[in-house]
Design a protein around this motif. Structure first.
Motif, PDB file in Angstrom:
ATOM      1  N   ASP A 224       0.803  -1.225   0.000  1.00 51.59           N
ATOM      2  CA  ASP A 224       0.000   0.000   0.000  1.00 51.59           C
ATOM      3  C   ASP A 224       0.834   1.272   0.000  1.00 51.59           C
ATOM      4  OD1 ASP A 224       1.049   0.052   2.524  1.00 51.59           O
ATOM      5  OD2 ASP A 224      -0.860  -0.073   3.587  1.00 51.59           O
ATOM      6  N   GLY A 225       2.143   1.149  -0.160  1.00 46.41           N
ATOM      7  CA  GLY A 225       3.011   2.326  -0.166  1.00 46.41           C
ATOM      8  C   GLY A 225       3.702   2.576   1.159  1.00 46.41           C
ATOM      9  N   THR A 226       3.234   1.959   2.238  1.00 44.72           N
ATOM     10  CA  THR A 226       3.909   2.062   3.531  1.00 44.72           C
ATOM     11  C   THR A 226       4.999   0.998   3.600  1.00 44.72           C
ATOM     12  OG1 THR A 226       1.863   2.805   4.581  1.00 44.72           O
ATOM     13  CG2 THR A 226       3.610   2.004   6.032  1.00 44.72           C
ATOM     14  N   PRO A 227       6.262   1.375   3.818  1.00 47.04           N
ATOM     15  CA  PRO A 227       7.324   0.365   3.828  1.00 47.04           C
ATOM     16  C   PRO A 227       7.050  -0.765   4.820  1.00 47.04           C
ATOM     17  CG  PRO A 227       8.270   2.570   3.805  1.00 47.04           C
ATOM     18  CD  PRO A 227       6.796   2.741   4.008  1.00 47.04           C
ATOM     19  N   ASN A 228       7.177  -1.996   4.347  1.00 47.17           N
ATOM     20  CA  ASN A 228       7.037  -3.194   5.177  1.00 47.17           C
ATOM     21  C   ASN A 228       8.174  -4.119   4.779  1.00 47.17           C
ATOM     22  OD1 ASN A 228       6.169  -5.272   6.802  1.00 47.17           O
ATOM     23  ND2 ASN A 228       4.524  -5.925   5.440  1.00 47.17           N
ATOM     24  N   LEU A 229       9.353  -3.813   5.302  1.00 46.86           N
ATOM     25  CA  LEU A 229      10.584  -4.398   4.795  1.00 46.86           C
ATOM     26  C   LEU A 229      11.060  -5.563   5.655  1.00 46.86           C
ATOM     27  CD1 LEU A 229      12.415  -1.035   4.036  1.00 46.86           C
ATOM     28  CD2 LEU A 229      11.345  -2.549   2.370  1.00 46.86           C
ATOM     29  N   ASP A 230      11.474  -6.627   4.986  1.00 45.18           N
ATOM     30  CA  ASP A 230      12.157  -7.744   5.629  1.00 45.18           C
ATOM     31  C   ASP A 230      13.655  -7.594   5.365  1.00 45.18           C
ATOM     32  OD1 ASP A 230       9.675  -8.913   6.349  1.00 45.18           O
ATOM     33  OD2 ASP A 230       9.516  -9.835   4.371  1.00 45.18           O
ATOM     34  N   TRP A 231      14.474  -7.824   6.392  1.00 46.75           N
ATOM     35  CA  TRP A 231      15.916  -7.616   6.282  1.00 46.75           C
ATOM     36  C   TRP A 231      16.667  -8.944   6.413  1.00 46.75           C
ATOM     37  CZ3 TRP A 231      18.427  -2.913   5.506  1.00 46.75           C
ATOM     38  CH2 TRP A 231      17.618  -1.778   5.545  1.00 46.75           C
ATOM     39  N   GLY A 232      17.762  -9.034   5.672  1.00 47.63           N
ATOM     40  CA  GLY A 232      18.643 -10.183   5.772  1.00 47.63           C
ATOM     41  C   GLY A 232      20.098  -9.760   5.657  1.00 47.63           C
ATOM     42  N   LEU A 233      20.984 -10.501   6.288  1.00 46.85           N
ATOM     43  CA  LEU A 233      22.418 -10.214   6.273  1.00 46.85           C
ATOM     44  C   LEU A 233      23.176 -11.511   6.058  1.00 46.85           C
ATOM     45  CD1 LEU A 233      24.815  -8.173   6.907  1.00 46.85           C
ATOM     46  CD2 LEU A 233      24.662  -9.014   9.254  1.00 46.85           C
ATOM     47  N   ILE A 234      24.148 -11.497   5.152  1.00 44.62           N
ATOM     48  CA  ILE A 234      25.029 -12.647   4.955  1.00 44.62           C
ATOM     49  C   ILE A 234      26.463 -12.206   5.171  1.00 44.62           C
ATOM     50  CG2 ILE A 234      25.255 -12.316   2.445  1.00 44.62           C
ATOM     51  CD1 ILE A 234      25.331 -15.397   2.199  1.00 44.62           C
ATOM     52  N   GLN A 235      27.223 -13.041   5.869  1.00 47.55           N
ATOM     53  CA  GLN A 235      28.665 -12.883   6.028  1.00 47.55           C
ATOM     54  C   GLN A 235      29.287 -14.186   5.555  1.00 47.55           C
ATOM     55  OE1 GLN A 235      28.113 -11.947  10.193  1.00 47.55           O
ATOM     56  NE2 GLN A 235      29.074  -9.945   9.905  1.00 47.55           N
ATOM     57  N   SER A 236      30.003 -14.122   4.443  1.00 48.12           N
ATOM     58  CA  SER A 236      30.432 -15.359   3.790  1.00 48.12           C
ATOM     59  C   SER A 236      31.853 -15.263   3.252  1.00 48.12           C
ATOM     60  CB  SER A 236      29.473 -15.705   2.647  1.00 48.12           C
ATOM     61  OG  SER A 236      29.975 -16.763   1.864  1.00 48.12           O
ATOM     62  N   PRO A 237      32.815 -15.952   3.857  1.00 44.87           N
ATOM     63  CA  PRO A 237      34.157 -16.030   3.267  1.00 44.87           C
ATOM     64  C   PRO A 237      34.146 -16.748   1.918  1.00 44.87           C
ATOM     65  CG  PRO A 237      34.198 -16.667   5.583  1.00 44.87           C
ATOM     66  CD  PRO A 237      32.764 -16.594   5.184  1.00 44.87           C
ATOM     67  N   ALA A 238      33.275 -17.751   1.752  1.00 42.98           N
ATOM     68  CA  ALA A 238      33.214 -18.484   0.485  1.00 42.98           C
ATOM     69  C   ALA A 238      32.748 -17.573  -0.646  1.00 42.98           C
ATOM     70  CB  ALA A 238      32.277 -19.686   0.623  1.00 42.98           C
ATOM     71  N   LEU A 239      31.748 -16.746  -0.378  1.00 40.91           N
ATOM     72  CA  LEU A 239      31.256 -15.811  -1.388  1.00 40.91           C
ATOM     73  C   LEU A 239      32.337 -14.807  -1.770  1.00 40.91           C
ATOM     74  CD1 LEU A 239      29.044 -14.539  -3.117  1.00 40.91           C
ATOM     75  CD2 LEU A 239      28.142 -13.448  -1.055  1.00 40.91           C
ATOM     76  N   ALA A 240      33.088 -14.322  -0.777  1.00 43.61           N
ATOM     77  CA  ALA A 240      34.171 -13.377  -1.065  1.00 43.61           C
ATOM     78  C   ALA A 240      35.233 -14.022  -1.945  1.00 43.61           C
ATOM     79  CB  ALA A 240      34.790 -12.880   0.237  1.00 43.61           C
ATOM     80  N   LEU A 241      35.645 -15.243  -1.610  1.00 39.57           N
ATOM     81  CA  LEU A 241      36.674 -15.925  -2.388  1.00 39.57           C
ATOM     82  C   LEU A 241      36.193 -16.166  -3.812  1.00 39.57           C
ATOM     83  CD1 LEU A 241      39.392 -17.348  -2.641  1.00 39.57           C
ATOM     84  CD2 LEU A 241      38.323 -19.408  -1.698  1.00 39.57           C
ATOM     85  N   ALA A 242      34.943 -16.613  -3.960  1.00 42.01           N
ATOM     86  CA  ALA A 242      34.407 -16.883  -5.299  1.00 42.01           C
ATOM     87  C   ALA A 242      34.319 -15.615  -6.125  1.00 42.01           C
ATOM     88  CB  ALA A 242      33.038 -17.545  -5.175  1.00 42.01           C
ATOM     89  N   ALA A 243      33.803 -14.537  -5.542  1.00 42.23           N
ATOM     90  CA  ALA A 243      33.637 -13.286  -6.286  1.00 42.23           C
ATOM     91  C   ALA A 243      34.980 -12.696  -6.683  1.00 42.23           C
ATOM     92  CB  ALA A 243      32.832 -12.293  -5.456  1.00 42.23           C
ATOM     93  N   ASN A 244      35.932 -12.677  -5.762  1.00 43.14           N
ATOM     94  CA  ASN A 244      37.248 -12.115  -6.079  1.00 43.14           C
ATOM     95  C   ASN A 244      37.996 -12.981  -7.085  1.00 43.14           C
ATOM     96  OD1 ASN A 244      37.629  -9.614  -4.451  1.00 43.14           O
ATOM     97  ND2 ASN A 244      37.172 -10.984  -2.750  1.00 43.14           N
ATOM     98  N   SER A 245      37.811 -14.285  -7.023  1.00 41.62           N
ATOM     99  CA  SER A 245      38.456 -15.171  -7.996  1.00 41.62           C
ATOM    100  C   SER A 245      37.877 -14.952  -9.385  1.00 41.62           C
ATOM    101  CB  SER A 245      38.285 -16.629  -7.562  1.00 41.62           C
ATOM    102  OG  SER A 245      38.927 -16.883  -6.332  1.00 41.62           O
ATOM    103  N   LEU A 246      36.563 -14.815  -9.475  1.00 44.33           N
ATOM    104  CA  LEU A 246      35.927 -14.537 -10.770  1.00 44.33           C
ATOM    105  C   LEU A 246      36.415 -13.212 -11.336  1.00 44.33           C
ATOM    106  CD1 LEU A 246      32.297 -15.682  -9.953  1.00 44.33           C
ATOM    107  CD2 LEU A 246      33.640 -16.518 -11.888  1.00 44.33           C
ATOM    108  N   ALA A 247      36.515 -12.198 -10.482  1.00 43.06           N
ATOM    109  CA  ALA A 247      36.963 -10.886 -10.943  1.00 43.06           C
ATOM    110  C   ALA A 247      38.375 -10.954 -11.511  1.00 43.06           C
ATOM    111  CB  ALA A 247      36.894  -9.885  -9.788  1.00 43.06           C
ATOM    112  N   ALA A 248      39.281 -11.642 -10.799  1.00 49.64           N
ATOM    113  CA  ALA A 248      40.664 -11.753 -11.266  1.00 49.64           C
ATOM    114  C   ALA A 248      40.742 -12.550 -12.560  1.00 49.64           C
ATOM    115  CB  ALA A 248      41.517 -12.406 -10.179  1.00 49.64           C
ATOM    116  N   ARG A 249      39.959 -13.621 -12.665  1.00 44.06           N
ATOM    117  CA  ARG A 249      40.018 -14.496 -13.834  1.00 44.06           C
ATOM    118  C   ARG A 249      39.471 -13.822 -15.090  1.00 44.06           C
ATOM    119  NH1 ARG A 249      36.216 -19.327 -13.386  1.00 44.06           N
ATOM    120  NH2 ARG A 249      37.175 -19.344 -11.326  1.00 44.06           N
TER     121      ARG A 249
END
Length: 467
Positions: A224-249
């Motif tokens: 209806d236009g009124t914010p009704n937000l669900d929040w999530g947080l991820i902390q992931s060493p695996a995601l960091a390694l994968a993303a940085n490896s893809l960037a370098a490659r």
């Protein structure tokens, strides 16, 4: 024990320089955000810290702080509403609140957390208060750390990193003094120039072309236009390694890996053939403006074709390079008056018969981006095993957040991409049906890991895996 609060007294010589003028485009954008925030909201206050080199005494630190304030107009500027519209007024002489805090037996990290929040949290009245506060943490008379809190009306994250770097230079012995960047009132000349107007017209035409044909789910607010937000947080060493490896490659920035993968997954989650993210961008494209300290962010539109015919047999390399090209195109079309865009969107929405109040955002919030060293690349034949070893360390949680991003169905914050990837996501309740932010973040980790370790994967197979 805290000493009585004191101040940093500053004085500038503005002979031949304007003290007052209208807001520049990026300031106008954040001004409009301040207009709809609740009274005395402090969620847009920012905080940075700067260590003091050994051997510098308190008078030297206070002198460096004075010089810092005098060098950057936005740190001693008031932002005022007038009958003719909002203006900025540079204060030529005045005082910045300062707190000198004796640590006693308290650890530096603990004191920094507590005092930093105490410094950041109080409200800035941007029309009456100068938009900066400072604290110096000392032990036995020796200054160890400087904390700076500022209003987002005066700085953005990138600007605050410039301020922190400038303070580090001024604290050196001897001080390193470099020419400060362009000041906000000097930026007005460019925005009013023929080249500035041409860039604005080009940007608005680009945005109009894409907004005309974007799927409605990328534009229309859920609920209806009124914010009704669900929040999530991820902390992931695996995601960091994968993303940085893809960037370098593949020769793309690590954030582009996140940007492309997030958009691909957004299209899959919403069942659309393409998706778009409004990126929060630091618009420092011209040499004159690279060192500008001020609210200098703009929105850029990153749109990615994710139709089956486009993704069919597309390699991960092809997908990431296409994402990088689309990011560059977005960056090239993001200098404009935000109110001109508002008018354009209203006209397009009327023609399309939609209410344009729900966008998807991506914000790289890393202050220390310029200082960051990417992790050392991992050989491809070792990557899968390394990632698998790191996956159990992933942490997912639902934080309680007091921010309420307006006009957003989806807002991704990239906060760290070093040894650990830290991403926070808010999603309007029901935007994905029953799937919420934690499911999206978990799937995003899985998607990027597969990007990295499966050299035979294709973009269409990856898209299908998260639908």
């Amino acid at each position: 024990m805290d000493r009585h609060p004191s101040t940093i007294t500053f004085r500038t010589d503005r002979t031949g320089r304007a003290c007052e003028g209208p807001l520049i485009w990026s300031q106008l954008a954040i001004w409009d955000v301040f207009r709809w925030l609740p009274p005395e909201d402090t969620t847009l206050n920012l905080l940075v810290s700067c260590p003091v080199p050994p051997g510098r005494d308190l008078p030297a630190v206070l002198d460096a702080l004075r010089l810092l304030v005098e060098r950057h107009d936005s740190l001693h500027t008031l932002y005022l509403d007038t009958p003719d519209g909002p203006i900025q007024r540079v204060v030529e002489a005045g005082e910045i609140p300062l707190r000198v805090h004796d640590l006693g037996d308290v650890g530096l990290e603990e004191a920094t957390t507590d005092l930093g929040e105490a410094l950041r949290r109080p409200w800035f009245d941007i029309g009456a208060d100068l938009p900066l506060r400072a604290a110096v943490l000392v032990r036995s008379g020796e200054p160890l750390l400087v904390l700076l809190a500022a209003s987002h009306m005066a700085v953005d994250g990138w600007s605050f990193n410039i301020v922190r770097g400038d303070l580090a230079n001024l604290l050196a012995d001897p001080p390193v003094v470099v020419e400060p960047g362009q000041q906000p009132l000097e930026r007005i000349e460019y925005e009013r120039s023929a080249i500035g107007k041409r860039r604005e017209a080009k940007a608005l035409a680009f945005l109009a072309r894409h907004l005309e044909s974007l799927p409605a789910s990328m534009i229309v607010r859920v609920g209806d236009g009124t914010p009704n937000l669900d929040w999530g947080l991820i902390q992931s060493p695996a995601l960091a390694l994968a993303a940085n490896s893809l960037a370098a490659r593949h020769g793309v920035p690590p954030a582009t890996v996140l940007l492309g993968a997030t958009t691909l997954q957004l299209a899959a989650y919403t069942g659309e053939d393409d998706a778009a993210l409004r990126m929060i961008v630091s618009t420092r494209f011209r040499p004159a403006s690279r060192g500008l300290v001020g609210a200098f962010n703009s929105n850029a539109l990153f749109r990615l074709d994710c139709a089956p015919a486009r993704l069919h047999s597309e390699t991960v390399d092809g997908f990431l390079r296409r994402s990088a090209d689309m990011a560059l195109s977005a960056y090239a079309h993001c200098e404009y008056d935000p109110r001109a865009l508002d008018t354009l969107i209203a006209d397009l929405a009327e023609r399309r018969g939609i209410v344009p109040d729900g966008y998807c955002y991506f914000n790289d919030t890393r202050y220390s981006l310029m200082d960051a060293e990417p992790p050392a690349p991992v050989p491809q034949d070792e990557l899968a095993e390394r990632v698998a070893d790191l996956l159990p360390a992933t942490k997912l949680r639902s934080p309680v957040i007091d921010r309420q991003p307006k006009h957003a169905n989806f807002f991704m914050f990239l906060m760290d991409l070093g040894e650990t990837a830290e991403l926070m996501l808010c999603v309007e309740h029901g935007f994905f049906g029953r799937r919420g932010p934690l499911g999206f973040l978990s799937d995003l980790e899985r998607l990027i890991v597969r990007f990295a370790v499966d050299e035979t994967a294709t973009a269409d197979a990856l898209h299908a895996s998260v639908r």
